[in-house]
Each structure stands twice: as structure tokens, then as C-alpha cells.
Motif scaffolding. Structure first.
Motif, PDB file in Angstrom:
ATOM      1  N   LEU A 182       0.827  -1.202   0.000  1.00 15.17           N
ATOM      2  CA  LEU A 182       0.000   0.000   0.000  1.00 15.17           C
ATOM      3  C   LEU A 182       0.866   1.258   0.000  1.00 15.17           C
ATOM      4  O   LEU A 182       0.634   2.183  -0.786  1.00 15.17           O
ATOM      5  CB  LEU A 182      -0.927  -0.006   1.220  1.00 15.17           C
ATOM      6  N   VAL A 183       1.883   1.280   0.841  1.00 18.64           N
ATOM      7  CA  VAL A 183       2.792   2.429   0.899  1.00 18.64           C
ATOM      8  C   VAL A 183       3.535   2.602  -0.415  1.00 18.64           C
ATOM      9  O   VAL A 183       3.642   3.716  -0.936  1.00 18.64           O
ATOM     10  CB  VAL A 183       3.787   2.285   2.082  1.00 18.64           C
ATOM     11  N   VAL A 184       4.020   1.505  -0.980  1.00 22.58           N
ATOM     12  CA  VAL A 184       4.748   1.570  -2.255  1.00 22.58           C
ATOM     13  C   VAL A 184       3.836   2.105  -3.359  1.00 22.58           C
ATOM     14  O   VAL A 184       4.252   2.945  -4.165  1.00 22.58           O
ATOM     15  CB  VAL A 184       5.338   0.189  -2.625  1.00 22.58           C
ATOM     16  N   ALA A 185       2.610   1.655  -3.399  1.00 20.39           N
ATOM     17  CA  ALA A 185       1.680   2.123  -4.435  1.00 20.39           C
ATOM     18  C   ALA A 185       1.428   3.621  -4.313  1.00 20.39           C
ATOM     19  O   ALA A 185       1.490   4.359  -5.310  1.00 20.39           O
ATOM     20  CB  ALA A 185       0.367   1.353  -4.338  1.00 20.39           C
ATOM     21  N   VAL A 186       1.166   4.088  -3.101  1.00 26.03           N
ATOM     22  CA  VAL A 186       0.852   5.506  -2.898  1.00 26.03           C
ATOM     23  C   VAL A 186       2.074   6.387  -3.143  1.00 26.03           C
ATOM     24  O   VAL A 186       2.009   7.371  -3.893  1.00 26.03           O
ATOM     25  CB  VAL A 186       0.280   5.743  -1.478  1.00 26.03           C
ATOM     26  N   VAL A 187       3.204   6.032  -2.547  1.00 31.84           N
ATOM     27  CA  VAL A 187       4.403   6.865  -2.659  1.00 31.84           C
ATOM     28  C   VAL A 187       4.907   6.911  -4.098  1.00 31.84           C
ATOM     29  O   VAL A 187       5.242   7.982  -4.614  1.00 31.84           O
ATOM     30  CB  VAL A 187       5.514   6.385  -1.697  1.00 31.84           C
ATOM     31  N   SER A 188       4.950   5.758  -4.778  1.00 33.22           N
ATOM     32  CA  SER A 188       5.442   5.773  -6.155  1.00 33.22           C
ATOM     33  C   SER A 188       4.511   6.559  -7.076  1.00 33.22           C
ATOM     34  O   SER A 188       4.972   7.262  -7.979  1.00 33.22           O
ATOM     35  CB  SER A 188       5.658   4.356  -6.682  1.00 33.22           C
ATOM     36  N   ALA A 189       3.203   6.505  -6.824  1.00 35.54           N
ATOM     37  CA  ALA A 189       2.265   7.290  -7.635  1.00 35.54           C
ATOM     38  C   ALA A 189       2.479   8.788  -7.417  1.00 35.54           C
ATOM     39  O   ALA A 189       2.488   9.568  -8.385  1.00 35.54           O
ATOM     40  CB  ALA A 189       0.831   6.906  -7.295  1.00 35.54           C
ATOM     41  N   VAL A 190       2.674   9.191  -6.175  1.00 38.88           N
ATOM     42  CA  VAL A 190       2.893  10.610  -5.878  1.00 38.88           C
ATOM     43  C   VAL A 190       4.213  11.093  -6.468  1.00 38.88           C
ATOM     44  O   VAL A 190       4.282  12.155  -7.101  1.00 38.88           O
ATOM     45  CB  VAL A 190       2.837  10.859  -4.350  1.00 38.88           C
ATOM     46  N   VAL A 191       5.284  10.312  -6.282  1.00 45.88           N
ATOM     47  CA  VAL A 191       6.597  10.708  -6.816  1.00 45.88           C
ATOM     48  C   VAL A 191       6.556  10.804  -8.325  1.00 45.88           C
ATOM     49  O   VAL A 191       7.051  11.770  -8.917  1.00 45.88           O
ATOM     50  CB  VAL A 191       7.696   9.723  -6.345  1.00 45.88           C
ATOM     51  N   GLU A 192       5.936   9.815  -8.978  1.00 44.98           N
ATOM     52  CA  GLU A 192       5.857   9.863 -10.441  1.00 44.98           C
ATOM     53  C   GLU A 192       4.992  11.015 -10.931  1.00 44.98           C
ATOM     54  O   GLU A 192       5.286  11.609 -11.968  1.00 44.98           O
ATOM     55  CB  GLU A 192       5.355   8.529 -10.978  1.00 44.98           C
ATOM     56  N   MET A 193       3.950  11.361 -10.199  1.00 41.90           N
ATOM     57  CA  MET A 193       3.112  12.491 -10.595  1.00 41.90           C
ATOM     58  C   MET A 193       3.933  13.781 -10.593  1.00 41.90           C
ATOM     59  O   MET A 193       3.888  14.561 -11.546  1.00 41.90           O
ATOM     60  CB  MET A 193       1.925  12.625  -9.645  1.00 41.90           C
ATOM     61  N   PHE A 194       4.697  13.995  -9.533  1.00 41.02           N
ATOM     62  CA  PHE A 194       5.500  15.210  -9.448  1.00 41.02           C
ATOM     63  C   PHE A 194       6.649  15.209 -10.453  1.00 41.02           C
ATOM     64  O   PHE A 194       6.947  16.244 -11.045  1.00 41.02           O
ATOM     65  CB  PHE A 194       6.036  15.416  -8.032  1.00 41.02           C
ATOM     66  N   THR A 195       7.288  14.088 -10.661  1.00 41.09           N
ATOM     67  CA  THR A 195       8.408  14.053 -11.614  1.00 41.09           C
ATOM     68  C   THR A 195       7.919  14.189 -13.047  1.00 41.09           C
ATOM     69  O   THR A 195       8.593  14.803 -13.864  1.00 41.09           O
ATOM     70  CB  THR A 195       9.251  12.777 -11.455  1.00 41.09           C
ATOM     71  N   ARG A 196       6.766  13.640 -13.362  1.00 40.60           N
ATOM     72  CA  ARG A 196       6.230  13.811 -14.729  1.00 40.60           C
ATOM     73  C   ARG A 196       5.885  15.260 -14.992  1.00 40.60           C
ATOM     74  O   ARG A 196       6.122  15.771 -16.087  1.00 40.60           O
ATOM     75  CB  ARG A 196       5.014  12.925 -14.934  1.00 40.60           C
ATOM     76  N   ARG A 197       5.316  15.933 -13.995  1.00 39.84           N
ATOM     77  CA  ARG A 197       5.018  17.366 -14.159  1.00 39.84           C
ATOM     78  C   ARG A 197       6.293  18.149 -14.359  1.00 39.84           C
ATOM     79  O   ARG A 197       6.363  19.054 -15.175  1.00 39.84           O
ATOM     80  CB  ARG A 197       4.279  17.895 -12.940  1.00 39.84           C
TER      81      ARG A 197
END
Length: 132
Positions: free
Chosen positions: A113-128
Motif C-alpha cells: 500500500l505504501v509503495v503504491a501511494v508513494v510511487s504514484a505521488v513521486v511519479e506524478m510530481f516528476t512527470r510534471r
């Protein structure tokens, strides 16, 4: 005629996307080891990158097949069964690597659960950041 080059709407290349995803997964696993007491990684930055790579390969190959076969169950549970599959893929990654230990199902579930949430947030910011 003036030609202008804009980077708005440009997407990063495949290699950059893969590296960003790998680093995001490694960061997410690191955060999971901080938050979940039953997850232990023995090593440094390279170990986290190795575990992220291994988890990515296991998840891409076997996780995709499992998600396809369990698609009705995933739909029925509104996607929550995908978290159970991610838990199993994380446990499989731990069994394939001597550098990752998971104490039990609930530790693996919390870490997934933590990996799913954190990786989604990090990828969202890095893609932006990469597209701007």
C-alpha cells in the motif's frame, strides 16, 4: 516564418521514464521500510534500486498475468484485489532477494500500500517537472 520550439506537451523518452519509475519505486520501498516495522532492507541505495528493479520485473511479468486472470475479481472489488496481487508480488520479490525480508502478510500488505501511494505521488510530481 518563425519556427518556435516548445517543450509544452513533450514527453520524456522511454529511458528517462524507466529511470524515473525505477527511482520512484526505490524511494517508495525506502519509505515503506521507514513506516512498516516488518519490512527490512539490508544495504544502501544500490540495494534499494536493485529491489525496485526486481520488483518491477516481477510485477510486470507475473503481476500482469495474475491481474489478467483475476480481472473479474479485481472489477468486483473495485480494484482492491490488485493490492493483494501487489502484496504477493512484493512477497515473491522478497523470496528472490536475500536483501529484502518481510515478516508476514500484513507487513507485506502495508508495504504494498505504501509503495503504491508513494510511487504514484513521486511519479506524478516528476512527470510534471519533466514535461514543464
Amino acid at each position: 516564418m518563425t519556427t518556435s520550439t516548445t517543450t509544452a506537451g513533450r514527453r520524456p523518452g522511454l529511458a528517462v521514464s524507466l529511470i524515473v519509475h525505477l527511482v520512484a519505486e526505490a524511494l517508495a520501498i525506502w519509505v515503506a521500510t521507514l513506516l512498516i516495522s516488518g519490512i527490512h532492507v539490508y544495504g544502501g541505495v544500490i540495494t534499494y534500486l536493485w529491489i525496485a528493479l526486481l520488483f518491477g520485473v516481477v510485477n510486470a511479468v507475473l503481476g500482469s498475468i495474475l491481474r489478467l486472470f483475476t480481472l473479474p475479481l479485481v472489477v468486483l472489488t473495485l480494484g482492491l484485489f490488485s493490492l493483494v496481487i501487489s502484496t504477493a508480488m512484493l512477497a515473491l520479490t522478497a523470496s528472490l532477494s536475500s536483501k529484502l525480508d518481510i515478516d508476514g502478510f500484513w507487513s507485506a500488505f502495508g508495504a504494498a500500500l505504501v509503495v503504491a501511494v508513494v510511487s504514484a505521488v513521486v511519479e506524478m510530481f516528476t512527470r510534471r517537472a519533466l514535461t514543464n
